[in-house]
Design an enzyme around this catalytic site. Structure first.
Site, PDB file in Angstrom:
ATOM      1  N   LYS A  79       0.834  -1.217   0.000  1.00  0.00           N
ATOM      2  CA  LYS A  79       0.000   0.000   0.000  1.00  0.00           C
ATOM      3  C   LYS A  79       0.862   1.258   0.000  1.00  0.00           C
ATOM      4  O   LYS A  79       0.370   2.343   0.247  1.00  0.00           O
ATOM      5  CB  LYS A  79      -0.911  -0.004   1.227  1.00  0.00           C
ATOM      6  CG  LYS A  79      -1.940  -1.109   1.195  1.00  0.00           C
ATOM      7  CD  LYS A  79      -2.859  -1.064   2.387  1.00  0.00           C
ATOM      8  CE  LYS A  79      -3.808  -2.246   2.318  1.00  0.00           C
ATOM      9  NZ  LYS A  79      -4.450  -2.557   3.576  1.00  0.00           N
ATOM     10  N   THR A 122       6.368  -2.884  -7.764  1.00  0.00           N
ATOM     11  CA  THR A 122       7.579  -2.223  -7.256  1.00  0.00           C
ATOM     12  C   THR A 122       8.421  -1.684  -8.407  1.00  0.00           C
ATOM     13  O   THR A 122       8.947  -0.567  -8.342  1.00  0.00           O
ATOM     14  CB  THR A 122       8.401  -3.229  -6.409  1.00  0.00           C
ATOM     15  OG1 THR A 122       7.568  -3.685  -5.337  1.00  0.00           O
ATOM     16  CG2 THR A 122       9.664  -2.620  -5.849  1.00  0.00           C
ATOM     17  N   ASP A 144       4.672 -15.586  -7.737  1.00  0.00           N
ATOM     18  CA  ASP A 144       3.813 -15.845  -8.899  1.00  0.00           C
ATOM     19  C   ASP A 144       4.614 -16.188 -10.163  1.00  0.00           C
ATOM     20  O   ASP A 144       4.056 -16.778 -11.096  1.00  0.00           O
ATOM     21  CB  ASP A 144       2.943 -14.619  -9.202  1.00  0.00           C
ATOM     22  CG  ASP A 144       2.117 -14.181  -8.007  1.00  0.00           C
ATOM     23  OD1 ASP A 144       1.855 -15.027  -7.135  1.00  0.00           O
ATOM     24  OD2 ASP A 144       1.747 -12.995  -7.940  1.00  0.00           O
ATOM     25  N   ARG A 179     -12.741 -38.931  -1.395  1.00  0.00           N
ATOM     26  CA  ARG A 179     -13.278 -37.590  -1.652  1.00  0.00           C
ATOM     27  C   ARG A 179     -12.582 -36.912  -2.826  1.00  0.00           C
ATOM     28  O   ARG A 179     -11.477 -37.282  -3.209  1.00  0.00           O
ATOM     29  CB  ARG A 179     -13.050 -36.701  -0.417  1.00  0.00           C
ATOM     30  CG  ARG A 179     -13.980 -36.990   0.721  1.00  0.00           C
ATOM     31  CD  ARG A 179     -13.559 -36.215   1.949  1.00  0.00           C
ATOM     32  NE  ARG A 179     -14.554 -36.325   3.005  1.00  0.00           N
ATOM     33  CZ  ARG A 179     -14.317 -36.136   4.282  1.00  0.00           C
ATOM     34  NH1 ARG A 179     -13.099 -35.855   4.690  1.00  0.00           N
ATOM     35  NH2 ARG A 179     -15.283 -36.240   5.162  1.00  0.00           N
ATOM     36  N   MET A 186      -2.179 -19.637  -4.883  1.00  0.00           N
ATOM     37  CA  MET A 186      -2.011 -18.242  -5.324  1.00  0.00           C
ATOM     38  C   MET A 186      -1.486 -18.160  -6.756  1.00  0.00           C
ATOM     39  O   MET A 186      -1.385 -19.169  -7.448  1.00  0.00           O
ATOM     40  CB  MET A 186      -1.065 -17.521  -4.364  1.00  0.00           C
ATOM     41  CG  MET A 186      -1.697 -17.165  -3.040  1.00  0.00           C
ATOM     42  SD  MET A 186      -0.530 -16.219  -2.040  1.00  0.00           S
ATOM     43  CE  MET A 186      -1.611 -15.596  -0.769  1.00  0.00           C
ATOM     44  N   ARG A 188      -2.088 -14.913  -8.663  1.00  0.00           N
ATOM     45  CA  ARG A 188      -2.758 -13.789  -9.331  1.00  0.00           C
ATOM     46  C   ARG A 188      -3.262 -14.209 -10.710  1.00  0.00           C
ATOM     47  O   ARG A 188      -3.965 -15.177 -10.827  1.00  0.00           O
ATOM     48  CB  ARG A 188      -1.802 -12.591  -9.421  1.00  0.00           C
ATOM     49  CG  ARG A 188      -1.958 -11.687  -8.250  1.00  0.00           C
ATOM     50  CD  ARG A 188      -1.436 -10.297  -8.480  1.00  0.00           C
ATOM     51  NE  ARG A 188      -0.191 -10.219  -9.211  1.00  0.00           N
ATOM     52  CZ  ARG A 188       0.358  -9.096  -9.603  1.00  0.00           C
ATOM     53  NH1 ARG A 188      -0.218  -7.953  -9.321  1.00  0.00           N
ATOM     54  NH2 ARG A 188       1.495  -9.083 -10.258  1.00  0.00           N
ATOM     55  N   HIS A 289      -1.506 -17.850   2.499  1.00  0.00           N
ATOM     56  CA  HIS A 289      -0.176 -17.278   2.736  1.00  0.00           C
ATOM     57  C   HIS A 289       0.851 -18.282   3.230  1.00  0.00           C
ATOM     58  O   HIS A 289       2.029 -17.921   3.398  1.00  0.00           O
ATOM     59  CB  HIS A 289      -0.300 -16.087   3.686  1.00  0.00           C
ATOM     60  CG  HIS A 289      -0.985 -14.934   3.019  1.00  0.00           C
ATOM     61  ND1 HIS A 289      -2.349 -14.877   2.874  1.00  0.00           N
ATOM     62  CD2 HIS A 289      -0.491 -13.840   2.396  1.00  0.00           C
ATOM     63  CE1 HIS A 289      -2.665 -13.768   2.217  1.00  0.00           C
ATOM     64  NE2 HIS A 289      -1.566 -13.127   1.918  1.00  0.00           N
ATOM     65  N   ARG A 292       3.684 -18.225   1.030  1.00  0.00           N
ATOM     66  CA  ARG A 292       4.636 -17.113   1.050  1.00  0.00           C
ATOM     67  C   ARG A 292       5.525 -17.144   2.286  1.00  0.00           C
ATOM     68  O   ARG A 292       6.525 -16.427   2.353  1.00  0.00           O
ATOM     69  CB  ARG A 292       3.881 -15.781   1.024  1.00  0.00           C
ATOM     70  CG  ARG A 292       3.171 -15.484  -0.269  1.00  0.00           C
ATOM     71  CD  ARG A 292       3.413 -14.084  -0.750  1.00  0.00           C
ATOM     72  NE  ARG A 292       3.188 -13.079   0.256  1.00  0.00           N
ATOM     73  CZ  ARG A 292       2.167 -12.217   0.258  1.00  0.00           C
ATOM     74  NH1 ARG A 292       1.271 -12.263  -0.707  1.00  0.00           N
ATOM     75  NH2 ARG A 292       2.067 -11.316   1.191  1.00  0.00           N
TER      76      ARG A 292
HETATM   77  O1  F6P Z   1       1.754 -11.535  -5.740  1.00  0.00           O
HETATM   78  C1  F6P Z   1       1.932 -12.402  -4.683  1.00  0.00           C
HETATM   79  C2  F6P Z   1       0.601 -12.791  -4.063  1.00  0.00           C
HETATM   80  O2  F6P Z   1       0.851 -13.724  -3.033  1.00  0.00           O
HETATM   81  C3  F6P Z   1      -0.420 -13.320  -5.051  1.00  0.00           C
HETATM   82  O3  F6P Z   1      -0.184 -14.648  -5.425  1.00  0.00           O
HETATM   83  C4  F6P Z   1      -1.688 -13.099  -4.285  1.00  0.00           C
HETATM   84  O4  F6P Z   1      -2.789 -12.940  -5.162  1.00  0.00           O
HETATM   85  C5  F6P Z   1      -1.422 -11.816  -3.549  1.00  0.00           C
HETATM   86  O5  F6P Z   1      -0.028 -11.664  -3.478  1.00  0.00           O
HETATM   87  C6  F6P Z   1      -2.002 -11.781  -2.160  1.00  0.00           C
HETATM   88  O6  F6P Z   1      -1.796 -10.535  -1.618  1.00  0.00           O
HETATM   89  P1  F6P Z   1      -2.007 -10.204  -0.072  1.00  0.00           P
HETATM   90  O7  F6P Z   1      -0.853 -10.783   0.686  1.00  0.00           O
HETATM   91  O8  F6P Z   1      -2.021  -8.739  -0.029  1.00  0.00           O
HETATM   92  O9  F6P Z   1      -3.303 -10.835   0.345  1.00  0.00           O
END
Ligand code: F6P
Length: 368
Positions: A79, A122, A144, A179, A186, A188, A289, A292
């Site tokens: 942000k 960025t 991504d 099932r 993730m 995007r 997340h 990440r």
């Molecule tokens: O760009 C990296 C990413 O993890 C995307 O895969 C995902 O859509 C987005 O960021 C999620 O963003 P935030 O952490 O703001 O929810």
């Protein structure tokens, strides 16, 4: 003129969503920088810190022992775009331009260059600040893997590792309970995480944004597996995947973010549709997340170190406005403008798509 000055002091920041390997880049930049006799300012929370004047000098002790640490010791933000800065006026958020403030802090700290580590958002900001006179070098990151300019971004391999492990775990519970398990990952607007993670984790169906799927082929695949005695199925769906003729599922629109759209919801949608239309029992998991967080894989540690050490070399050579990139087994540098010009999407004839199809994976389309 500042562009003619000897390089004495640089800033470093991490922007956008975090990912494993950021700290390895910071280490890869700063350790050689100290050897070159430079001072390094760690700017906090991406460009937000540059606008708000939040930074501290980094010392060797700050960057020791961080090679394998996830996240970023500098903090990050999606942000903090100086050109799209959210500020409260009379209880309402207004978007204003604070780029001059960023430039003022750069000058006040007496920086000769900034190394900006981040994704396309960025790099866009970096380019615009470059046009205002800031000396910038870019390092690409994103789980991504959607930047055309580089064969790979660090963080992607770590995210794929997490997806593959999650699929391994889902396999055992899926087969015990017969099932259909849907996992939303993730990525995007690109399907790389779903494709590579799905392939590594043995998914039966992979759904990605680049190949809109048809419901009937998804149902056919899970039913035919059942009829052949394989009484479970694993579906790896990218958050940006969409059925033919429908839109991507949006979780939230937040105009304070550099990319206002937050995707999410397709996993649950796919899961519900399959149980309604086939009668099979389904469950869905949103991996979120977890992809990440945590430690970078050895591959990402190595790539990050190569990127970081190459970036500081570019600074010393005064090659500003450039971004490091991987091409084959070499680290090259390219104009940041080229780096942000094209998004890298999965081509339908990509080798991984072909390999997946060859081992029976369905993409929810007519041919397998
Ligand atoms: O760009 C990296 C990413 O993890 C995307 O895969 C995902 O859509 C987005 O960021 C999620 O963003 P935030 O952490 O703001 O929810």
């Amino acid at each position: 003129m500042s562009s003619e000055k000897k390089i004495r002091k640089i800033g470093i920041l991490t922007g956008g969503g975090d990912c494993p390997g950021l700290n390895a880049v910071i280490r890869g930049v700063t350790k050689p920088a100290f050897d070159f006799g430079l001072k390094v300012m760690g700017i906090f929370d991406g460009f937000e810190g540059l606008v708000e004047g939040k930074a501290n000098e980094l010392y060797d002790k700050d960057v020791s022992g961080i090679l394998n640490r996830g996240g970023t010791i500098l903090g990050s933000s999606n942000k903090g775009d100086p050109f799209h800065w959210p500020e409260m006026y009379d209880g309402e958020i207004k978007i204003v331009d604070r780029s001059q403030k960023a430039l003022d802090n750069y000058n006040a700290w007496d920086l000769d260059a900034v190394i900006a580590i981040g994704g396309d958002g960025t790099m866009n900001i970096a380019q615009r600040l470059r046009e205002m006179g800031m000396n910038i070098v870019g390092v690409p990151k994103t789980i991504d893997n959607d930047l055309q300019a580089t064969d790979l971004t660090f963080g992607h391999d770590s995210a794929v590792f997490v997806v593959a492990e999650a699929l391994d775990r889902l396999h055992t519970t899926a087969s015990s309970h017969h099932r259909v398990m849907v996992i939303e990952v993730m990525g995007r607007y690109a399907g790389w995480i779903a494709l590579n993670g799905g392939l590594a984790g043995g998914a039966d169906i992979i759904l990605i944004p680049e190949i809109p799927f048809e419901w009937q082929y998804v149902y056919d695949k899970v039913i035919s597996r059942n009829m052949r005695g394989k009484r479970f199925s694993i579906i790896c769906v990218a958050e940006g995947a969409k059925p033919l003729g429908e839109e991507m599922k949006i979780k939230e629109i937040d105009n304070k973010r550099t990319d206002a759209i937050r995707l999410g919801g397709i996993g649950e949608y796919v899961s519900n549709k399959i149980s309604q239309e086939t009668g099979l029992e389904t469950r869905f998991t949103v991996l979120g997340h977890l992809q990440r967080g945590g430690i970078p894989t050895p591959f990402d540690r190595i790539l990050s170190t190569k990127f970081g050490t190459s970036a500081i070399e570019l600074v010393m050579e005064r090659k500003f406005g450039r971004m490091v990139a991987l091409k084959g087994d070499r680290i090259i540098d390219i104009d940041i403008r080229d780096a942000i010009a094209h998004q890298k999407l999965v081509e339908p004839d990509n080798q991984a798509v072909k390999a997946a199809k060859a081992v029976g994976v369905s993409f929810g389309t007519k041919y397998l």
